[in-house]
Motif scaffolding. Structure first.
Motif, PDB file in Angstrom:
ATOM      1  N   LEU A  50      12.103  -0.370  -3.126  1.00  0.00           N
ATOM      2  CA  LEU A  50      13.085  -1.361  -2.658  1.00  0.00           C
ATOM      3  C   LEU A  50      12.539  -2.231  -1.521  1.00  0.00           C
ATOM      4  N   PRO A  51      11.994  -1.668  -0.429  1.00  0.00           N
ATOM      5  CA  PRO A  51      11.460  -2.552   0.608  1.00  0.00           C
ATOM      6  C   PRO A  51      10.313  -3.429   0.108  1.00  0.00           C
ATOM      7  N   THR A  52       9.530  -2.926  -0.846  1.00  0.00           N
ATOM      8  CA  THR A  52       8.448  -3.737  -1.399  1.00  0.00           C
ATOM      9  C   THR A  52       9.002  -4.936  -2.147  1.00  0.00           C
ATOM     10  N   GLN A  53      10.032  -4.709  -2.959  1.00  0.00           N
ATOM     11  CA  GLN A  53      10.620  -5.814  -3.719  1.00  0.00           C
ATOM     12  C   GLN A  53      11.328  -6.816  -2.811  1.00  0.00           C
ATOM     13  N   LEU A  54      12.025  -6.340  -1.803  1.00  0.00           N
ATOM     14  CA  LEU A  54      12.693  -7.253  -0.882  1.00  0.00           C
ATOM     15  C   LEU A  54      11.673  -8.076  -0.096  1.00  0.00           C
ATOM     16  N   ALA A  55      10.586  -7.449   0.300  1.00  0.00           N
ATOM     17  CA  ALA A  55       9.540  -8.191   1.010  1.00  0.00           C
ATOM     18  C   ALA A  55       8.954  -9.275   0.113  1.00  0.00           C
ATOM     19  N   PHE A  56       8.714  -8.957  -1.162  1.00  0.00           N
ATOM     20  CA  PHE A  56       8.211  -9.962  -2.102  1.00  0.00           C
ATOM     21  C   PHE A  56       9.221 -11.100  -2.274  1.00  0.00           C
ATOM     22  N   LEU A  57      10.490 -10.753  -2.403  1.00  0.00           N
ATOM     23  CA  LEU A  57      11.513 -11.777  -2.602  1.00  0.00           C
ATOM     24  C   LEU A  57      11.546 -12.760  -1.435  1.00  0.00           C
ATOM     25  N   PHE A  58      11.601 -12.259  -0.211  1.00  0.00           N
ATOM     26  CA  PHE A  58      11.676 -13.138   0.953  1.00  0.00           C
ATOM     27  C   PHE A  58      10.371 -13.908   1.150  1.00  0.00           C
ATOM     28  N   PRO A  98       0.822  -1.228   0.000  1.00  0.00           N
ATOM     29  CA  PRO A  98       0.000   0.000   0.000  1.00  0.00           C
ATOM     30  C   PRO A  98       0.847   1.265   0.000  1.00  0.00           C
ATOM     31  N   ARG A  99       1.965   1.237   0.729  1.00  0.00           N
ATOM     32  CA  ARG A  99       2.840   2.411   0.757  1.00  0.00           C
ATOM     33  C   ARG A  99       3.547   2.602  -0.580  1.00  0.00           C
ATOM     34  N   ASP A 141      21.285   1.743  -8.422  1.00  0.00           N
ATOM     35  CA  ASP A 141      21.958   1.326  -7.187  1.00  0.00           C
ATOM     36  C   ASP A 141      21.104   0.342  -6.397  1.00  0.00           C
ATOM     37  N   GLU A 142      19.827   0.613  -6.306  1.00  0.00           N
ATOM     38  CA  GLU A 142      18.923  -0.289  -5.586  1.00  0.00           C
ATOM     39  C   GLU A 142      18.858  -1.649  -6.276  1.00  0.00           C
ATOM     40  N   TYR A 143      18.801  -1.631  -7.594  1.00  0.00           N
ATOM     41  CA  TYR A 143      18.719  -2.895  -8.329  1.00  0.00           C
ATOM     42  C   TYR A 143      19.999  -3.702  -8.158  1.00  0.00           C
ATOM     43  N   SER A 144      21.143  -3.054  -8.122  1.00  0.00           N
ATOM     44  CA  SER A 144      22.409  -3.753  -7.909  1.00  0.00           C
ATOM     45  C   SER A 144      22.421  -4.436  -6.540  1.00  0.00           C
ATOM     46  N   LEU A 145      21.946  -3.729  -5.512  1.00  0.00           N
ATOM     47  CA  LEU A 145      21.856  -4.314  -4.173  1.00  0.00           C
ATOM     48  C   LEU A 145      20.881  -5.479  -4.169  1.00  0.00           C
ATOM     49  N   GLN A 151       8.591   5.645  -5.532  1.00  0.00           N
ATOM     50  CA  GLN A 151      10.036   5.859  -5.497  1.00  0.00           C
ATOM     51  C   GLN A 151      10.612   5.543  -4.120  1.00  0.00           C
ATOM     52  N   ARG A 152       9.924   5.906  -3.076  1.00  0.00           N
ATOM     53  CA  ARG A 152      10.427   5.696  -1.718  1.00  0.00           C
ATOM     54  C   ARG A 152      10.341   4.232  -1.294  1.00  0.00           C
ATOM     55  N   TYR A 153       9.271   3.544  -1.709  1.00  0.00           N
ATOM     56  CA  TYR A 153       9.003   2.220  -1.155  1.00  0.00           C
ATOM     57  C   TYR A 153       9.232   1.081  -2.150  1.00  0.00           C
TER      58      TYR A 153
END
Length: 211
Positions: free
Chosen positions: A56-64, A45-46, A103-107, A52-54
């Protein structure tokens, strides 16, 4: 389920009908069903409010989340009754590449490559595809509740990115299915798809009802 395909994945861009088909295939083959669960991602939702802000955390949450789902099913008897899933883990990286900064995608990619090396590959991937214009109109007509704020531009980019990704995909046998003239909720068209699955002989084949 045919012994040839113990682990089937149904994929495609948002709104194309992959979850409905995965459910029907699992019921038909009397196999286990594994569904993506975007409603369990607390950042989504965020992300819709501030992409733009959320992102990276959204993608990492999906991955895990998806890794946990796949790891929970990775038991010795996993394929005794077969498994049908409505997501391919590689699609997580596809979304990340589209939504994250360099940079976010590389991480993200460093984490992805370290965490996904030992997961089983599907015996068959069914990719549902349609033109970007068809997909946008289809989503508008059906008013999918899980796509409340996905704009037309993102849907079009997703359709194009899926097409490019599966054009190069070689990790499992692949059946590309054009859904623009198919009604897979109807018995007749579903039977056509089942027959096409049973007749697959190559590593990459295409199914278009109009052909």
């Amino acid at each position: 389920m045919s012994r040839q395909y113990r682990y089937i994945v149904v994929e495609g861009p948002s709104g194309v009908g992959k979850t409905a088909l995965a459910r029907r295939l699992a019921e038909h083959y009397q196999s286990r069903l594994l569904l993506d669960a975007p409603e369990d991602n607390p950042f989504l939702p965020r992300f819709y409010a501030d992409p733009q802000r959320y992102a990276l955390p959204t993608q990492l949450a999906f991955l895990f989340q998806r890794l946990r789902q796949l790891e929970e099913t990775a038991q010795p008897d996993l394929f005794d009754s077969g498994l049908v899933a409505d997501f391919l883990l590689e699609k997580d990286a596809l979304f990340a590449e589209l939504l994250l900064s360099n940079d976010e995608y590389s991480l993200y990619l460093d984490l992805y490559q370290k965490l996904t090396s030992n997961l089983p590959q599907p015996d068959l991937v069914i990719c549902l595809q349609a033109s970007p214009n068809w997909l946008v109109e289809h989503v508008r007509r059906h008013n999918y509740p899980h796509l409340p704020q996905v704009g037309d531009g993102l849907l079009r980019r997703l359709a194009q990115r899926y097409s490019s990704f599966f054009y190069r995909y070689q990790d499992a046998p692949l059946l590309m299915v054009n859904v623009e003239h198919l009604q897979l909720e109807q018995d007749a068209d579903f039977a056509l798809l089942l027959r096409r699955i049973n007749e697959m002989r190559g590593q990459r084949e295409f199914f278009n009802k109009g052909d």
